[in-house]
Write a protein that holds these residues in place. Structure first.
Motif, PDB file in Angstrom:
ATOM      1  N   VAL A 111       8.428  30.859   1.404  1.00 23.10           N
ATOM      2  CA  VAL A 111       7.507  29.800   0.997  1.00 23.10           C
ATOM      3  C   VAL A 111       6.132  30.195   1.540  1.00 23.10           C
ATOM      4  CG1 VAL A 111       9.232  27.957   0.899  1.00 23.10           C
ATOM      5  CG2 VAL A 111       7.999  28.352   3.032  1.00 23.10           C
ATOM      6  N   PRO A 152       7.412  20.670   3.579  1.00 22.98           N
ATOM      7  CA  PRO A 152       7.432  20.942   2.137  1.00 22.98           C
ATOM      8  C   PRO A 152       6.717  19.822   1.390  1.00 22.98           C
ATOM      9  CG  PRO A 152       9.563  20.176   2.856  1.00 22.98           C
ATOM     10  CD  PRO A 152       8.736  20.329   4.085  1.00 22.98           C
ATOM     11  N   ARG A 166       8.700  23.683  -4.407  1.00 22.31           N
ATOM     12  CA  ARG A 166       9.638  24.409  -3.550  1.00 22.31           C
ATOM     13  C   ARG A 166       9.076  25.728  -3.049  1.00 22.31           C
ATOM     14  NH1 ARG A 166      15.440  23.307  -4.636  1.00 22.31           N
ATOM     15  NH2 ARG A 166      15.610  25.473  -4.010  1.00 22.31           N
ATOM     16  N   PHE A 221       4.851  25.200   1.850  1.00 20.58           N
ATOM     17  CA  PHE A 221       4.875  24.236   2.953  1.00 20.58           C
ATOM     18  C   PHE A 221       3.416  23.946   3.279  1.00 20.58           C
ATOM     19  CE2 PHE A 221       9.092  25.035   5.485  1.00 20.58           C
ATOM     20  CZ  PHE A 221       9.828  24.709   4.366  1.00 20.58           C
TER      21      PHE A 221
END
Length: 91
Positions: free
Chosen positions: A32, A76, A81, A84
């Motif tokens: 992420v 998040p 998805r 962050f």
């Protein structure tokens, strides 16, 4: 953080040294992007994280936060998805 430090962080995986020969993402891993705050632009390896762990976000140790030796807090963003977002720093 100055411009040179910011350039060093972009596209690099959190936890890899900036002078590593290959600080970027590795094939077959899940990442992420960290958005905002002191670790903006870094990638966080979440390979093997459960949905519950991902939902809890991350408190990442860093010397770049408001509290040196503290943690940068990232959560998040609902519906995204791949990122962050920074929520603050903690001692």
């Amino acid at each position: 953080m100055n411009g040179d430090e910011e350039r060093l962080l972009r596209g690099r995986v959190y936890g890899h040294d900036h002078d590593s020969p290959d600080p970027g993402p590795r094939p077959g891993q899940d990442y992420v992007e960290l958005v905002g705050g002191p670790l903006d632009g870094l990638l966080l390896n979440v390979t093997g994280w459960t949905p519950e762990q991902i939902a809890a976000g991350a408190a990442l140790p860093t010397e770049l936060a408001q509290f040196p030796g503290g943690r940068a807090l990232y959560d998040p963003r609902p519906g995204d998805r791949t990122r962050f977002h920074w929520t603050g720093d903690s001692p």
